[in-house]
Design a protein around this motif. Structure first.
Motif, mmCIF file in Angstrom:
data_model
loop_
_atom_site.group_PDB
_atom_site.id
_atom_site.type_symbol
_atom_site.label_atom_id
_atom_site.label_comp_id
_atom_site.label_asym_id
_atom_site.label_seq_id
_atom_site.Cartn_x
_atom_site.Cartn_y
_atom_site.Cartn_z
ATOM 1 N N MET A 196 0.825 -1.208 0.000
ATOM 2 C CA MET A 196 0.000 0.000 0.000
ATOM 3 C C MET A 196 0.858 1.257 0.000
ATOM 4 S SD MET A 196 -2.871 1.206 2.798
ATOM 5 C CE MET A 196 -1.639 1.405 4.106
ATOM 6 N N LEU A 197 1.880 1.286 0.840
ATOM 7 C CA LEU A 197 2.754 2.462 0.914
ATOM 8 C C LEU A 197 3.577 2.621 -0.353
ATOM 9 C CD1 LEU A 197 3.967 2.233 4.624
ATOM 10 C CD2 LEU A 197 2.160 3.649 3.659
ATOM 11 N N SER A 198 3.983 1.503 -0.936
ATOM 12 C CA SER A 198 4.734 1.570 -2.187
ATOM 13 C C SER A 198 3.896 2.184 -3.296
ATOM 14 C CB SER A 198 5.197 0.163 -2.582
ATOM 15 O OG SER A 198 5.849 0.177 -3.824
ATOM 16 N N GLU A 199 2.620 1.813 -3.347
ATOM 17 C CA GLU A 199 1.722 2.389 -4.356
ATOM 18 C C GLU A 199 1.424 3.853 -4.051
ATOM 19 O OE1 GLU A 199 -0.705 2.908 -7.584
ATOM 20 O OE2 GLU A 199 0.604 1.191 -7.147
ATOM 21 N N ALA A 200 1.268 4.200 -2.773
ATOM 22 C CA ALA A 200 0.944 5.582 -2.394
ATOM 23 C C ALA A 200 2.075 6.536 -2.761
ATOM 24 C CB ALA A 200 0.652 5.651 -0.901
ATOM 25 N N ARG A 201 3.321 6.084 -2.624
ATOM 26 C CA ARG A 201 4.472 6.945 -2.911
ATOM 27 C C ARG A 201 4.594 7.295 -4.391
ATOM 28 N NH1 ARG A 201 7.085 3.106 0.650
ATOM 29 N NH2 ARG A 201 7.245 3.966 2.762
ATOM 30 N N LYS A 202 3.882 6.581 -5.237
ATOM 31 C CA LYS A 202 3.928 6.884 -6.673
ATOM 32 C C LYS A 202 3.201 8.178 -7.005
ATOM 33 C CE LYS A 202 4.076 1.974 -8.012
ATOM 34 N NZ LYS A 202 3.367 0.900 -8.764
ATOM 35 N N HIS A 203 2.370 8.659 -6.077
ATOM 36 C CA HIS A 203 1.578 9.862 -6.318
ATOM 37 C C HIS A 203 2.247 11.056 -5.625
ATOM 38 C CE1 HIS A 203 -1.595 7.214 -7.813
ATOM 39 N NE2 HIS A 203 -1.370 6.470 -6.757
ATOM 40 N N PRO A 204 2.552 12.128 -6.342
ATOM 41 C CA PRO A 204 3.247 13.283 -5.749
ATOM 42 C C PRO A 204 2.510 13.908 -4.568
ATOM 43 C CG PRO A 204 3.229 13.423 -8.154
ATOM 44 C CD PRO A 204 2.331 12.294 -7.789
ATOM 45 N N VAL A 205 1.166 13.843 -4.594
ATOM 46 C CA VAL A 205 0.399 14.481 -3.521
ATOM 47 C C VAL A 205 0.602 13.775 -2.183
ATOM 48 C CG1 VAL A 205 -1.714 13.130 -3.809
ATOM 49 C CG2 VAL A 205 -1.865 15.486 -3.036
ATOM 50 N N TRP A 336 -3.824 20.088 -0.215
ATOM 51 C CA TRP A 336 -4.043 19.271 -1.420
ATOM 52 C C TRP A 336 -4.366 20.167 -2.608
ATOM 53 C CZ3 TRP A 336 -6.921 13.944 -1.019
ATOM 54 C CH2 TRP A 336 -6.717 13.231 -2.196
ATOM 55 N N ARG A 337 -5.168 21.201 -2.364
ATOM 56 C CA ARG A 337 -5.524 22.110 -3.454
ATOM 57 C C ARG A 337 -4.342 22.969 -3.887
ATOM 58 N NH1 ARG A 337 -11.484 24.307 -1.446
ATOM 59 N NH2 ARG A 337 -12.706 22.517 -2.205
ATOM 60 N N SER A 338 -3.577 23.444 -2.933
ATOM 61 C CA SER A 338 -2.454 24.329 -3.249
ATOM 62 C C SER A 338 -1.185 23.581 -3.624
ATOM 63 C CB SER A 338 -2.168 25.239 -2.051
ATOM 64 O OG SER A 338 -1.739 24.473 -0.935
ATOM 65 N N GLN A 339 -1.134 22.270 -3.308
ATOM 66 C CA GLN A 339 0.061 21.448 -3.561
ATOM 67 C C GLN A 339 1.280 21.991 -2.820
ATOM 68 O OE1 GLN A 339 0.149 18.487 -5.545
ATOM 69 N NE2 GLN A 339 -2.059 18.723 -5.363
ATOM 70 N N GLU A 340 1.039 22.588 -1.651
ATOM 71 C CA GLU A 340 2.115 23.112 -0.801
ATOM 72 C C GLU A 340 2.142 22.345 0.511
ATOM 73 O OE1 GLU A 340 1.583 27.241 -0.216
ATOM 74 O OE2 GLU A 340 1.818 27.780 -2.337
ATOM 75 N N VAL A 341 3.338 22.084 1.023
ATOM 76 C CA VAL A 341 3.461 21.345 2.276
ATOM 77 C C VAL A 341 2.930 22.193 3.425
ATOM 78 C CG1 VAL A 341 5.420 20.009 1.449
ATOM 79 C CG2 VAL A 341 5.816 22.167 2.634
#
Length: 351
Positions: A196-205, A336-341
């Protein structure tokens, strides 16, 4: 010209009913629950095709298969049936609700880029639940023999012989099988978490959301395939309601008449509570994140300071925790909307 298609789906058969724009019943046909058969039927209907069916076991699959062949597809929550009921009546009823705009609760089914993560997160959640059930069975066996069992030492490989010695010989086989089941589930759980974590890391968000307070890697991976996109929600209050964090006010007999004959709102105490129609995964994630912030956060953390201010102001601890949960949900929607940490300084300024 629009065609409204109601689909009553079951394991082996589907009943499809078609209405015209005026409400005239055009046709009703029983089809096999098969992708090819359903698509062939839809292609015989003139455009614009508007399809509706209820949420259920087949809804994800039906949405994925049939969405490319219709101009509109709607999944609705299961309705309470009153009066006569059969597949044909249900299918025409669904089509009529879509035609007149009587669809009250729509179920979001788009998975987009998170389709694989959704399946892995569901598998991980199932294995976590099964592991906890197995743990409860082990403790239940011990307690049924009057043996006090608390903590995690019961499941430890090193201390198992000590616990087995306390049980009668007749119960050793059952305990051994339960321990074997626990070990197997634990190994599968670790494997599911890794995938699950391996798949999640594929997404930049993923890296952006993970910076939010109280959200670790697992909670972030769990919420991403549920939310899918932050633009589903017009504002944070809609998101709170979807997460089960929206406050519902209830009242009755609101208006009273004064001596002068004017109608005014009565100063009555209205019932308050959280909305009951919500996504359980998101509520679990955000309530857990609030618990982490309250119990493990640094003292200079703005959310923790806000929690202490609420307590000092007389707010009950459970309501203060709810407020922190809502704040974390708002932060997730914003980053998530702003793509800022996440930046605690901005939260301080806002507060």
């Amino acid at each position: 010209m629009d065609r409204y298609i109601g689909l009553d789906a079951h394991a082996s058969s589907c009943t499809a009913a078609v209405l015209g724009p005026s409400g005239r019943k055009l046709q009703c046909q029983v089809l096999e629950t098969n992708a090819k058969a359903l698509i062939s039927f839809l292609q015989t209907i003139p455009k614009n095709r508007r399809l509706i069916f209820e949420e259920g076991t087949h809804s994800n699959w039906l949405y994925e298969v049939l969405a490319p062949h219709v101009q509109e597809i709607v999944v609705v929550a299961v309705r309470q049936s009153r009066g006569p009921k059969d597949d044909k009546i249900d299918a025409f009823g669904l089509a009529e609700d879509l035609r007149i705009g009587n669809v009250k609760v729509r179920v979001y089914k788009k998975q987009g880029e998170f389709a694989a993560l959704s399946h892995l997160a569901r598998a991980h959640g199932t294995l976590v639940t099964d592991t906890v059930r197995c743990q409860n069975r082990i403790k239940s066996l011990l307690r049924s023999r009057g043996i006090a069992a608390s903590g995690k030492q019961v499941y430890s490989v090193k201390s198992r012989d000590q616990w087995l010695a306390k049980l009668p010989a007749q119960a050793h086989d059952q305990a051994d099988l339960l321990y074997l089941q626990y070990d197997a589930l634990l190994e599968l759980r670790k494997q599911a978490e890794k995938q699950m974590l391996s798949e999640a890391r594929k997404h930049p968000v993923y890296q952006v959301i993970k910076t939010c307070p109280g959200l670790g890697k697992i909670r972030t991976a769990q919420l991403m395939p549920v939310v899918v996109t932050p633009y589903r929600f017009a504002n944070k209050r809609q998101f709170w309601a979807y997460c089960g964090l929206g406050i519902v006010m209830r009242s009755s007999s609101d208006w009273v008449r004064t001596q002068g004959g004017e109608w005014i709102k009565a100063p009555i105490q209205r019932t308050r509570g959280l909305n009951r129609n919500f996504n359980r995964t998101l509520k679990h994630v955000f309530k857990g994140a609030a618990t982490t912030v309250i119990g493990c956060a640094k003292k200079d953390d703005p959310l923790y300071q806000h929690y202490q201010q609420l307590l000092d102001g007389g707010t009950k601890p459970n309501l203060a925790k709810l407020t922190i949960s809502r704040q974390i949900a708002s932060i997730v929607l914003s980053v998530w909307r702003s793509q800022e940490v996440y930046d605690p300084k901005k939260l301080n300024q806002k507060t």
